[in-house]
Design an enzyme around this catalytic site. Sequence first.
Site, PDB file in Angstrom:
ATOM      1  CG  HIS A  58     106.035  85.155  46.610  1.00 40.71           C
ATOM      2  ND1 HIS A  58     104.740  85.512  46.329  1.00 40.71           N
ATOM      3  CD2 HIS A  58     106.785  86.251  46.357  1.00 40.71           C
ATOM      4  CE1 HIS A  58     104.714  86.767  45.911  1.00 40.71           C
ATOM      5  NE2 HIS A  58     105.946  87.245  45.921  1.00 40.71           N
TER       6      HIS A  58
ATOM      7  CG  ASP B 138     107.289  80.074  42.998  1.00 40.70           C
ATOM      8  OD1 ASP B 138     107.802  80.551  41.973  1.00 40.70           O
ATOM      9  OD2 ASP B 138     106.829  80.768  43.926  1.00 40.70           O
TER      10      ASP B 138
ATOM     11  CB  CYS C 137     105.149  88.469  48.987  1.00 40.55           C
ATOM     12  SG  CYS C 137     104.559  89.986  48.272  1.00 40.55           S
TER      13      CYS C 137
HETATM   14  N1  PMP Z   1     107.022  83.313  43.668  1.00 38.74           N
HETATM   15  C1  PMP Z   1     108.218  83.850  43.917  1.00 38.74           C
HETATM   16  C2  PMP Z   1     109.289  82.986  44.530  1.00 38.74           C
HETATM   17  C3  PMP Z   1     108.455  85.191  43.616  1.00 38.74           C
HETATM   18  O1  PMP Z   1     109.636  85.733  43.872  1.00 38.74           O
HETATM   19  C4  PMP Z   1     107.425  85.959  43.023  1.00 38.74           C
HETATM   20  C5  PMP Z   1     107.623  87.429  42.695  1.00 38.74           C
HETATM   21  N2  PMP Z   1     108.120  88.202  43.720  1.00 38.74           N
HETATM   22  C6  PMP Z   1     106.205  85.355  42.772  1.00 38.74           C
HETATM   23  C7  PMP Z   1     106.036  84.030  43.111  1.00 38.74           C
HETATM   24  C8  PMP Z   1     105.080  86.096  42.142  1.00 38.74           C
HETATM   25  O2  PMP Z   1     105.416  86.458  40.824  1.00 38.74           O
HETATM   26  P1  PMP Z   1     104.443  87.384  39.968  1.00 38.74           P
HETATM   27  O3  PMP Z   1     104.198  88.597  40.806  1.00 38.74           O
HETATM   28  O4  PMP Z   1     105.241  87.681  38.735  1.00 38.74           O
HETATM   29  O5  PMP Z   1     103.212  86.626  39.712  1.00 38.74           O
END
Ligand code: PMP
Length: 405
Positions: free
Chosen positions: A122, A199, A363
């Site tokens: 991400h 993560d 993302c």
């Molecule tokens: N890492 C991963 C694997 C995610 O799926 C997400 C959320 N889509 C994030 C990071 C970011 O999370 P947040 O927007 O809650 O900070």
Amino acid sequence: MIDVNYIRQQFPILNRKVNGNPLVYFDNGATTQKPKRVIDSIVNYYSELNSNIHRGVHTLSREMTIEYENARIAVQKFINATYAHEIVFTKGTTDSINLVASSFSRAFLKPGDEIIVSEMEHHSNFLPWQNLRDEKGISMKVIPLTKEGELNMEAYKKLLSPKTKLVAIAHVSNSLGLVNPLEEIISEAKKHGAKVLIDGAQAVPHLRVDVQKLGADFYVFSMHKLYGPTGMGVLFAKEELLEAMPPYQYGGGIIKSVTIEKTEWADLPNKFEAGTPNIEGGPATKAALHFVNEVGMGNIAAYEHELLTYCSDQLGMIEEVEVYGNIKNKAGVISFNIKKTHPFDTGTLLDNMGIAVRTGHHCTQPLMRHLGIPGTVRASFAVYNTKEEIDIFINGVKKAVKMLL
Ligand code: PMP
């Protein structure tokens, strides 16, 4: 075994209609819906407990401080951290990773050191490291992926060297749902003395996580993807690392003493929690974990696996559909496209039928480039979803195929 009807009754939003149809919510990877006890905990906070925490001598502040710190203990138990003070509350996964990138790099990294990430990350677990590369001269190596989108583990092993200081990797890929082989990733990193950040944003909602067993140095996630509140993130880090790292942000609440000449930092975890936090997120976090523990993480994992298999099998039978990341070890997520069409079109048609899915690059633009596509349609599940909803969804995809092709 779970009683899905009983579970669904606890989520008020599941009663609403969208575009004249009962809501089918398959966008749980973006954020899950909230059970009533989480919603009630926020109302109760503002009705009964509203006060600032940690520094008040008055009753409300003392009561609320205990509530907030109980949430930390609930998180500690949930991921089996050794100490409650190894849990730092942040705004979310993104904030947790930025904290580590900023603070760990200032404590431990110098130009020429190396960080390893992967091509499936991400952007939240990519950009902070890329920024360190561009601003601090730290080298960022990227683990390539196989055709199906799995980590190329042989390539990973070759990237590791004594220069590797940190490996930052997703537990479960948000775009494809692939579960990464953490045991091997972590043990290989340790051979070279590198620290590991996991993560866990897409893992904690679907799998039991034990940070001691894993041996990860950092493990991060967001409560809003785990039936909890937005604005509440978790950074687990080993005590000795947190002790050695400087504060991320500077302000109230992080000190033992301040003089014009110098400041002495507060004990963990307060050193990393400057300013007034998301206070209502404390009881809401505790309530969310109470919900998850009551259902049982093992039951959630088994039930969601059933949903995933049921959905994958049926999607796989639609000739016009291409499913990505088609491997066995997956959690929570199915990514696909109707061939020769754009994911937004499928998403819009499904929305007209009351079905919420996510469309786009999720993302993860480097991963999409690897797959050679602009994006996917992503269906992601939670414990309140049902096979009947999957039937509605599959019918919806078939209708979309007819309309688009
Ligand atoms: N890492 C991963 C694997 C995610 O799926 C997400 C959320 N889509 C994030 C990071 C970011 O999370 P947040 O927007 O809650 O900070």
